[in-house]
Design a protein around this motif. Structure first.
Motif, PDB file in Angstrom:
ATOM      1  N   UNK A  46       0.818  -1.216   0.000  1.00 19.09           N
ATOM      2  CA  UNK A  46       0.000   0.000   0.000  1.00 19.09           C
ATOM      3  C   UNK A  46       0.850   1.262   0.000  1.00 19.09           C
ATOM      4  N   UNK A  47       1.996   1.232   0.662  1.00 18.92           N
ATOM      5  CA  UNK A  47       2.832   2.423   0.795  1.00 18.92           C
ATOM      6  C   UNK A  47       3.716   2.683  -0.423  1.00 18.92           C
ATOM      7  N   UNK A  48       3.981   1.658  -1.243  1.00 16.35           N
ATOM      8  CA  UNK A  48       4.894   1.824  -2.372  1.00 16.35           C
ATOM      9  C   UNK A  48       4.485   2.951  -3.321  1.00 16.35           C
ATOM     10  N   UNK A  49       3.229   3.055  -3.746  1.00 15.96           N
ATOM     11  CA  UNK A  49       2.872   4.173  -4.644  1.00 15.96           C
ATOM     12  C   UNK A  49       3.120   5.550  -4.012  1.00 15.96           C
ATOM     13  N   UNK A  50       2.974   5.641  -2.708  1.00 21.82           N
ATOM     14  CA  UNK A  50       3.220   6.913  -2.010  1.00 21.82           C
ATOM     15  C   UNK A  50       4.719   7.186  -1.945  1.00 21.82           C
TER      16      UNK A  50
END
Length: 117
Positions: A46-50
Motif C-alpha cells: 500500500x505504501x509503495x505508490x506513495x
C-alpha cells in the motif's frame, strides 16, 4: 493499519535504488521480507505508490518475497521453522532456543535496470 513504519523503510529503498541505478531507468525492484522482521507486507504494498510518487521510481514494480522464520535447535542440531507465536523453544523437541537464523531480513534482493550502452 499504519503505513508510517513501512513508508519510512520504502523511502530508504527509493534512495538506495536511485543511488545504485546511477541515472539508469529502473523497471522493477525485489525485496526480501522476513516473517519476524516486524514489516507488514500488505502495508509495504500500500505504501509503495506513495513512497515512489514524484520520483524516477514512480510506476516501478515492487516484487516482495517473504522469508519464513527459522531457529537453530542445539538438540535437533538443525534449523527448524517457527511460526508467529514462537515461544523460545524448539517446536520439534521443546529445547529452549532463541537462535533466530532466518526471518529477520528486510533487504533489497535485486533491481532491474536498463543496461548502459
Amino acid at each position: 493499519m499504519t503505513l508510517m513504519h513501512e513508508l519510512s523503510l520504502l523511502a530508504g529503498v527509493v534512495d538506495t535504488v536511485l543511488d545504485a541505478a546511477q541515472g539508469r531507468r529502473v523497471s522493477a525492484i525485489g525485496l526480501l521480507v522476513g516473517a519476524r522482521s516486524g514489516v507488514l507486507v500488505d502495508a509495504l504494498t500500500q505504501a509503495w505508490p506513495i513512497a515512489s510518487a514524484h520520483t524516477p521510481l514512480e510506476g516501478v514494480t515492487l516484487d516482495i518475497e517473504t522469508q519464513a522464520a527459522t531457529v537453530f535447535c542445539p538438540h535437533c542440531a538443525k534449523e527448524v521453522d517457527i511460526d508467529e507465536y514462537f515461544a523460545l523453544t524448539c517446536p520439534v523437541c521443546a529445547t529452549p532456543t532463541a537462535d533466530l537464523r532466518k526471518g529477520h531480513e528486510f533487504s533489497i534482493s535485486w533491481v532491474d535496470v536498463e543496461a548502459n550502452e
